[in-house]
Scaffold this motif. Structure first.
Motif, PDB file in Angstrom:
ATOM      1  N   SER A   1       3.960   9.764  -9.012  1.00 21.75           N
ATOM      2  CA  SER A   1       4.365   9.522 -10.618  1.00 21.75           C
ATOM      3  C   SER A   1       3.820  10.538 -11.247  1.00 21.75           C
ATOM      4  O   SER A   1       3.858  11.662 -11.778  1.00 21.75           O
ATOM      5  N   ARG A   2       2.128  10.323 -10.733  1.00 24.41           N
ATOM      6  CA  ARG A   2       1.113  11.925 -11.023  1.00 24.41           C
ATOM      7  C   ARG A   2       1.944  13.086 -10.593  1.00 24.41           C
ATOM      8  O   ARG A   2       1.302  13.917 -11.607  1.00 24.41           O
ATOM      9  N   LEU A   3       2.439  13.437  -9.784  1.00 24.84           N
ATOM     10  CA  LEU A   3       3.263  14.468  -9.600  1.00 24.84           C
ATOM     11  C   LEU A   3       3.957  14.604 -10.406  1.00 24.84           C
ATOM     12  O   LEU A   3       4.311  16.110 -10.678  1.00 24.84           O
TER      13      LEU A   3
ATOM     14  N   THR B   1       0.886  -1.620   0.132  1.00 27.23           N
ATOM     15  CA  THR B   1       0.215  -0.148  -0.195  1.00 27.23           C
ATOM     16  C   THR B   1       0.444   1.355  -0.157  1.00 27.23           C
ATOM     17  O   THR B   1       0.216   2.462  -1.038  1.00 27.23           O
ATOM     18  N   THR B   2       2.205   1.759   0.875  1.00 26.42           N
ATOM     19  CA  THR B   2       2.437   2.313   0.544  1.00 26.42           C
ATOM     20  C   THR B   2       3.788   2.711  -0.162  1.00 26.42           C
ATOM     21  O   THR B   2       4.374   3.513  -1.145  1.00 26.42           O
ATOM     22  N   ASN B   3       3.833   1.414  -1.091  1.00 23.59           N
ATOM     23  CA  ASN B   3       4.794   1.331  -2.417  1.00 23.59           C
ATOM     24  C   ASN B   3       3.941   1.806  -3.797  1.00 23.59           C
ATOM     25  O   ASN B   3       4.194   3.038  -4.043  1.00 23.59           O
ATOM     26  N   TRP B   4       2.774   1.495  -3.898  1.00 19.90           N
ATOM     27  CA  TRP B   4       1.998   1.892  -5.202  1.00 19.90           C
ATOM     28  C   TRP B   4       1.250   3.330  -5.025  1.00 19.90           C
ATOM     29  O   TRP B   4       1.158   3.786  -5.822  1.00 19.90           O
ATOM     30  N   GLY B   5       0.985   3.085  -2.907  1.00 23.92           N
ATOM     31  CA  GLY B   5       0.457   4.620  -3.031  1.00 23.92           C
ATOM     32  C   GLY B   5       1.870   5.420  -3.301  1.00 23.92           C
ATOM     33  O   GLY B   5       1.281   6.707  -4.290  1.00 23.92           O
TER      34      GLY B   5
ATOM     35  N   SER C   1       7.520   8.253 -14.496  1.00 23.16           N
ATOM     36  CA  SER C   1       7.598   7.050 -13.672  1.00 23.16           C
ATOM     37  C   SER C   1       8.769   6.251 -13.148  1.00 23.16           C
ATOM     38  O   SER C   1       8.795   6.019 -11.532  1.00 23.16           O
ATOM     39  N   ALA C   2       9.953   6.460 -13.421  1.00 23.35           N
ATOM     40  CA  ALA C   2      10.993   6.800 -13.193  1.00 23.35           C
ATOM     41  C   ALA C   2      11.589   6.622 -11.733  1.00 23.35           C
ATOM     42  O   ALA C   2      11.884   6.838 -10.926  1.00 23.35           O
ATOM     43  N   LEU C   3      11.019   8.839 -11.457  1.00 20.38           N
ATOM     44  CA  LEU C   3      11.090   9.460 -10.388  1.00 20.38           C
ATOM     45  C   LEU C   3       9.948   8.778  -9.672  1.00 20.38           C
ATOM     46  O   LEU C   3      11.120   9.015  -8.317  1.00 20.38           O
ATOM     47  N   GLY C   4       8.879   8.169  -9.371  1.00 23.77           N
ATOM     48  CA  GLY C   4       8.019   8.121  -8.807  1.00 23.77           C
ATOM     49  C   GLY C   4       9.022   6.706  -8.283  1.00 23.77           C
ATOM     50  O   GLY C   4       8.582   6.152  -6.693  1.00 23.77           O
ATOM     51  N   GLY C   5       8.969   6.048  -8.663  1.00 16.11           N
ATOM     52  CA  GLY C   5       9.795   4.323  -8.445  1.00 16.11           C
ATOM     53  C   GLY C   5      11.127   5.209  -7.725  1.00 16.11           C
ATOM     54  O   GLY C   5      10.692   4.062  -6.615  1.00 16.11           O
ATOM     55  N   GLY C   6      11.789   5.596  -8.105  1.00 18.89           N
ATOM     56  CA  GLY C   6      12.528   5.729  -7.563  1.00 18.89           C
ATOM     57  C   GLY C   6      12.374   5.688  -6.062  1.00 18.89           C
ATOM     58  O   GLY C   6      12.992   6.260  -4.735  1.00 18.89           O
ATOM     59  N   LEU C   7      11.806   7.311  -5.763  1.00 21.96           N
ATOM     60  CA  LEU C   7      11.753   8.640  -4.511  1.00 21.96           C
ATOM     61  C   LEU C   7      11.080   7.569  -3.147  1.00 21.96           C
ATOM     62  O   LEU C   7      10.483   7.152  -2.596  1.00 21.96           O
TER      63      LEU C   7
ATOM     64  N   CYS D   1       7.572   0.041 -16.218  1.00 21.04           N
ATOM     65  CA  CYS D   1       6.747  -0.911 -16.635  1.00 21.04           C
ATOM     66  C   CYS D   1       4.673  -0.893 -16.153  1.00 21.04           C
ATOM     67  O   CYS D   1       4.293  -0.700 -16.808  1.00 21.04           O
ATOM     68  N   MET D   2       4.947  -0.928 -14.655  1.00 21.45           N
ATOM     69  CA  MET D   2       3.553  -1.254 -14.499  1.00 21.45           C
ATOM     70  C   MET D   2       2.475   0.257 -14.556  1.00 21.45           C
ATOM     71  O   MET D   2       1.346   1.072 -15.090  1.00 21.45           O
ATOM     72  N   VAL D   3       3.184   1.946 -14.960  1.00 27.18           N
ATOM     73  CA  VAL D   3       2.577   2.785 -15.049  1.00 27.18           C
ATOM     74  C   VAL D   3       2.972   3.588 -16.292  1.00 27.18           C
ATOM     75  O   VAL D   3       1.821   3.780 -16.919  1.00 27.18           O
ATOM     76  N   ALA D   4       3.646   3.759 -16.018  1.00 24.33           N
ATOM     77  CA  ALA D   4       4.196   4.219 -17.365  1.00 24.33           C
ATOM     78  C   ALA D   4       3.954   3.399 -19.260  1.00 24.33           C
ATOM     79  O   ALA D   4       2.675   3.411 -20.082  1.00 24.33           O
TER      80      ALA D   4
END
Length: 317
Positions: free
Chosen positions: A197-199, A187-191, A225-231, A293-296
């Protein structure tokens, strides 16, 4: 009064919110994307991350050497078949379906892209954990960590022998050991991943003057997506706790019947704050790859499916 309004031109109404169609093809898409993710970079990064979290005294190089010693290049794919494939083929479908629905309904209640993205990711992550990920994650961790039995001179049982043995001794609860930690992580991962990613997408829209609904390019989607995933790797302590709860480590000082709280205290008392962040480097890489993979790719693929089928469902805000 503007000329347009004076001439009776209709004022711009509230933006329409597109609802992605609920189709079997979307579920197959989610499963396919996740299988691609885990079979390429996903599983090697997962193995490195889990090895470092379970062997908290190891450096990054030490973990790489330990994994290579378990079977060369194949050591990096330990747990891929069948558990990672079973998990990927189910959790990807669950995530895309549930997150897309939750994100849409959040928008109908007035949430912006950032809040809706967080909502969709959190709901999708919880659904993943309890619907499919508990036993798969547990069995992957068991496989990666049970090499310690071999080091002590005991031949580790096969994958399915291990599964049957755990089920016989502990039932469904044993197979799903650590599922609550998995749920917190997901829930914290994908939230975080969807929300950040949207931000990032919003920031890219402002920088490229695409603030009126214009489509982002594939490169812009991937960067966001890369920024969202890394952060989103900020929650690494939850991942280390999850690994410890599912690990086959034999330690007389480790508490019995581990809970999330007991495991946190055990790790912190033995390894300090640094121990709670072991494996964060490969976790950042894994987060970037999974989110791309899953967002972009997920967004781009869903758009492509819609164009092929010509189906769009809309709802007024």
């Amino acid at each position: 009064m503007s000329t347009a309004v004076a001439m009776g031109a209709p004022a711009a109404g509230p933006p329409k919110i597109e609802k992605k169609p609920i189709k079997f093809s979307n579920l197959l898409l989610g499963a396919g994307l996740n299988l691609f993710e885990v079979t390429t970079l996903g599983q090697p990064l997962e193995v490195i991350k889990t090895t470092m979290a379970a062997n908290r005294q190891d450096s990054f190089a030490g973990a790489m050497s330990r994994i290579w010693g378990r079977g060369g290049i194949l050591g990096y794919y330990q747990g891929l078949i069948p558990w990672a494939w079973i998990e990927a083929s189910t959790k990807g479908a669950v995530l895309l379906f549930v997150a897309s629905e939750a994100e849409y309904y959040a928008k109908t209640f007035g949430a912006g892209n950032f809040a809706a993205g967080i909502t969709g990711g959190m709901v999708g992550g919880v659904a993943q954990a309890y619907a499919t990920m508990g036993f798969c994650t547990c069995m992957k961790t068991v496989e990666i960590t049970q090499h310690k039995l071999a080091a002590s001179g005991v031949k580790p049982p096969s994958t399915f022998q291990t599964f049957a043995d755990i089920y016989r001794k502990e039932g469904i609860r044993g197979i799903n050991k650590g599922v609550n930690a998995v749920a917190i992580r997901q829930t914290t991962n994908w939230g975080s991943r969807f929300g950040l990613s949207r931000l990032a997408e919003s920031g890219i829209r402002k920088a490229t003057n695409k603030e009126h609904g214009e489509k982002l390019s594939a490169v812009e989607k991937i960067v966001a997506s890369a920024l969202g995933g890394g952060l989103s790797a900020w929650n690494q302590p939850i991942e280390v706790i999850r690994v410890e709860m599912q690990s086959k480590t034999v330690d007389p000082n480790r508490p019995k019947n581990l809970t999330v709280g007991k495991t946190f205290k055990y790790i912190y008392s033995n390894n300090g704050l640094k121990g709670l962040y072991r494996g964060v480097t490969p976790r950042i890489g894994l987060g970037v790859w999974q989110t791309v993979c899953m967002v972009a790719l997920g967004d781009l693929a869903k758009d492509a499916v819609e164009k092929l089928t010509g189906e769009t469902v809309t709802a007024k805000h």
